[in-house]
Design a protein around this motif. Sequence first.
Motif, PDB file in Angstrom:
ATOM      1  N   TYR A 162       0.900  -1.253  -0.066  1.00  0.00           N
ATOM      2  CA  TYR A 162      -0.018  -0.035   0.091  1.00  0.00           C
ATOM      3  C   TYR A 162       1.031   1.396   0.016  1.00  0.00           C
ATOM      4  CZ  TYR A 162      -4.317  -2.545   0.656  1.00  0.00           C
ATOM      5  OH  TYR A 162      -5.489  -3.241   0.448  1.00  0.00           O
ATOM      6  N   ASP A 163       1.861   1.308   0.700  1.00  0.00           N
ATOM      7  CA  ASP A 163       2.715   2.464   0.724  1.00  0.00           C
ATOM      8  C   ASP A 163       3.416   2.692  -0.671  1.00  0.00           C
ATOM      9  OD1 ASP A 163       2.745   2.817   3.463  1.00  0.00           O
ATOM     10  OD2 ASP A 163       4.425   1.631   4.001  1.00  0.00           O
ATOM     11  N   TYR A 164       3.657   1.584  -1.440  1.00  0.00           N
ATOM     12  CA  TYR A 164       4.496   1.878  -2.791  1.00  0.00           C
ATOM     13  C   TYR A 164       3.139   2.217  -3.685  1.00  0.00           C
ATOM     14  CZ  TYR A 164       6.917   0.559  -6.666  1.00  0.00           C
ATOM     15  OH  TYR A 164       7.719   0.643  -8.249  1.00  0.00           O
ATOM     16  N   LYS A 165       2.271   1.694  -3.699  1.00  0.00           N
ATOM     17  CA  LYS A 165       0.849   2.166  -4.250  1.00  0.00           C
ATOM     18  C   LYS A 165       0.819   3.704  -4.084  1.00  0.00           C
ATOM     19  CE  LYS A 165      -3.688   1.109  -5.441  1.00  0.00           C
ATOM     20  NZ  LYS A 165      -5.224   0.586  -5.124  1.00  0.00           N
ATOM     21  N   TYR A 166       0.869   4.288  -2.923  1.00  0.00           N
ATOM     22  CA  TYR A 166       0.707   5.584  -2.549  1.00  0.00           C
ATOM     23  C   TYR A 166       1.935   6.476  -3.276  1.00  0.00           C
ATOM     24  CZ  TYR A 166       0.597   9.904  -0.198  1.00  0.00           C
ATOM     25  OH  TYR A 166       0.461  11.438  -0.089  1.00  0.00           O
ATOM     26  N   LEU A 167       3.127   5.834  -3.028  1.00  0.00           N
ATOM     27  CA  LEU A 167       4.383   6.332  -3.680  1.00  0.00           C
ATOM     28  C   LEU A 167       4.182   6.847  -5.192  1.00  0.00           C
ATOM     29  CD1 LEU A 167       7.399   7.262  -3.777  1.00  0.00           C
ATOM     30  CD2 LEU A 167       7.813   4.723  -4.094  1.00  0.00           C
ATOM     31  N   LYS A 168       3.388   5.828  -5.802  1.00  0.00           N
ATOM     32  CA  LYS A 168       3.321   5.858  -7.333  1.00  0.00           C
ATOM     33  C   LYS A 168       1.969   6.775  -7.678  1.00  0.00           C
ATOM     34  CE  LYS A 168       6.785   3.657  -8.478  1.00  0.00           C
ATOM     35  NZ  LYS A 168       7.948   4.495  -9.270  1.00  0.00           N
ATOM     36  N   SER A 169       1.156   6.839  -6.990  1.00  0.00           N
ATOM     37  CA  SER A 169      -0.292   7.724  -7.366  1.00  0.00           C
ATOM     38  C   SER A 169      -0.467   8.712  -6.517  1.00  0.00           C
ATOM     39  CB  SER A 169      -1.180   6.499  -7.533  1.00  0.00           C
ATOM     40  OG  SER A 169      -1.381   5.688  -6.373  1.00  0.00           O
ATOM     41  N   ALA A 170       0.201   9.214  -5.578  1.00  0.00           N
ATOM     42  CA  ALA A 170      -0.126  10.133  -4.549  1.00  0.00           C
ATOM     43  C   ALA A 170      -0.376  11.543  -5.343  1.00  0.00           C
ATOM     44  CB  ALA A 170       1.236  10.606  -3.762  1.00  0.00           C
ATOM     45  N   SER A 171      -1.545  12.124  -4.838  1.00  0.00           N
ATOM     46  CA  SER A 171      -2.086  13.336  -5.457  1.00  0.00           C
ATOM     47  C   SER A 171      -2.873  14.067  -4.120  1.00  0.00           C
ATOM     48  CB  SER A 171      -2.949  13.121  -6.446  1.00  0.00           C
ATOM     49  OG  SER A 171      -4.243  12.544  -6.033  1.00  0.00           O
ATOM     50  N   PHE A 172      -3.212  15.259  -4.481  1.00  0.00           N
ATOM     51  CA  PHE A 172      -4.025  16.224  -3.389  1.00  0.00           C
ATOM     52  C   PHE A 172      -4.967  15.474  -3.220  1.00  0.00           C
ATOM     53  CE2 PHE A 172      -6.450  19.661  -1.732  1.00  0.00           C
ATOM     54  CZ  PHE A 172      -5.918  19.905  -0.586  1.00  0.00           C
ATOM     55  N   TRP A 173      -5.994  14.916  -4.146  1.00  0.00           N
ATOM     56  CA  TRP A 173      -7.171  14.575  -4.085  1.00  0.00           C
ATOM     57  C   TRP A 173      -7.113  13.311  -3.257  1.00  0.00           C
ATOM     58  CZ3 TRP A 173     -10.405  18.119  -4.229  1.00  0.00           C
ATOM     59  CH2 TRP A 173     -10.195  19.109  -5.127  1.00  0.00           C
ATOM     60  N   MET A 174      -6.128  12.356  -3.604  1.00  0.00           N
ATOM     61  CA  MET A 174      -5.742  11.058  -2.675  1.00  0.00           C
ATOM     62  C   MET A 174      -5.703  11.381  -1.535  1.00  0.00           C
ATOM     63  SD  MET A 174      -3.201   8.111  -3.326  1.00  0.00           S
ATOM     64  CE  MET A 174      -4.059   6.995  -4.342  1.00  0.00           C
ATOM     65  N   ASP A 175      -4.884  12.353  -1.068  1.00  0.00           N
ATOM     66  CA  ASP A 175      -4.445  12.845   0.227  1.00  0.00           C
ATOM     67  C   ASP A 175      -6.009  13.158   0.953  1.00  0.00           C
ATOM     68  OD1 ASP A 175      -2.213  12.245   0.085  1.00  0.00           O
ATOM     69  OD2 ASP A 175      -1.516  14.214  -0.152  1.00  0.00           O
ATOM     70  N   LEU A 176      -6.973  14.170   0.529  1.00  0.00           N
ATOM     71  CA  LEU A 176      -7.987  14.468   0.882  1.00  0.00           C
ATOM     72  C   LEU A 176      -9.235  13.293   1.303  1.00  0.00           C
ATOM     73  CD1 LEU A 176      -8.870  17.732  -0.873  1.00  0.00           C
ATOM     74  CD2 LEU A 176      -7.868  17.371   1.212  1.00  0.00           C
ATOM     75  N   LYS A 177      -9.068  12.334   0.249  1.00  0.00           N
ATOM     76  CA  LYS A 177      -9.696  10.893   0.534  1.00  0.00           C
ATOM     77  C   LYS A 177      -9.266  10.011   1.507  1.00  0.00           C
ATOM     78  CE  LYS A 177     -11.236   6.410  -1.631  1.00  0.00           C
ATOM     79  NZ  LYS A 177     -10.967   5.594  -2.796  1.00  0.00           N
ATOM     80  N   ILE A 178      -8.065   9.861   1.628  1.00  0.00           N
ATOM     81  CA  ILE A 178      -7.444   9.273   2.928  1.00  0.00           C
ATOM     82  C   ILE A 178      -7.692   9.825   4.196  1.00  0.00           C
ATOM     83  CG2 ILE A 178      -5.045   8.598   3.911  1.00  0.00           C
ATOM     84  CD1 ILE A 178      -4.196   8.016   1.062  1.00  0.00           C
ATOM     85  N   ILE A 179      -7.721  11.291   4.303  1.00  0.00           N
ATOM     86  CA  ILE A 179      -8.085  12.009   5.517  1.00  0.00           C
ATOM     87  C   ILE A 179      -9.542  11.902   5.928  1.00  0.00           C
ATOM     88  CG2 ILE A 179      -8.220  14.329   6.364  1.00  0.00           C
ATOM     89  CD1 ILE A 179      -5.575  15.140   4.724  1.00  0.00           C
TER      90      ILE A 179
END
Length: 193
Positions: A162-179
């Motif tokens: 999961y950490d690697y998946k985040y590394l490869k596809s991180a974005s502000f919208w993904m961050d907001l969804k995770i929060i």
Amino acid sequence: MFYKAFKRIFDIFFSIFLIILFIPLWIVIPIIIKIDSKGRVIFKQKRIGLNSNYFTIYKFRSMKEGTPDIPTDVLKSQQNQILLYTRVGKFLRRYSIDEIPQLFNILKGDMSFVGPRPALYNQDYLIRLRKEKGIDKIRPGVTGLAQISGRDDLSIEKKVEYDYKYLKSASFWMDLKIIAVTTKAAISGKGVY
């Protein structure tokens, strides 16, 4: 480049906002911890941060003084034998209230709101796997993709996936969804030991 700069600005301003918003908790929680058990209010621990550098993470103390520095997946197997959490600590941990002091880690730049959870200094296997995949090149977070996908229920290998998946596809919208998902999970207290 824009994403990294914007993320850091967001971290600074949102952490300041929450530090101010949580002023009542900064007063009440230390009092409750002190009444419940002897020891420190703020627990400090050595963790692995950006570029595999050490930093000190802050938490409200949820365990009894003298508890060994071991990962929660190891604690999970010992829970039936030894009661390591304080009475108040169980509640603080279950609802992630113990994590609130990490707002100062975010403000300092040790951490971000979103990223891989920082490994303990002695989690050699996790540290090695993350280095191999370049995950140590991103700032660790209070929450991350692994946390919303199972938290303490996940194996080390699955967390790294999961950490690697985040590394490869991180974005502000993904961050907001995770929060957003983290907030819901913290309220429910699921996946925590």
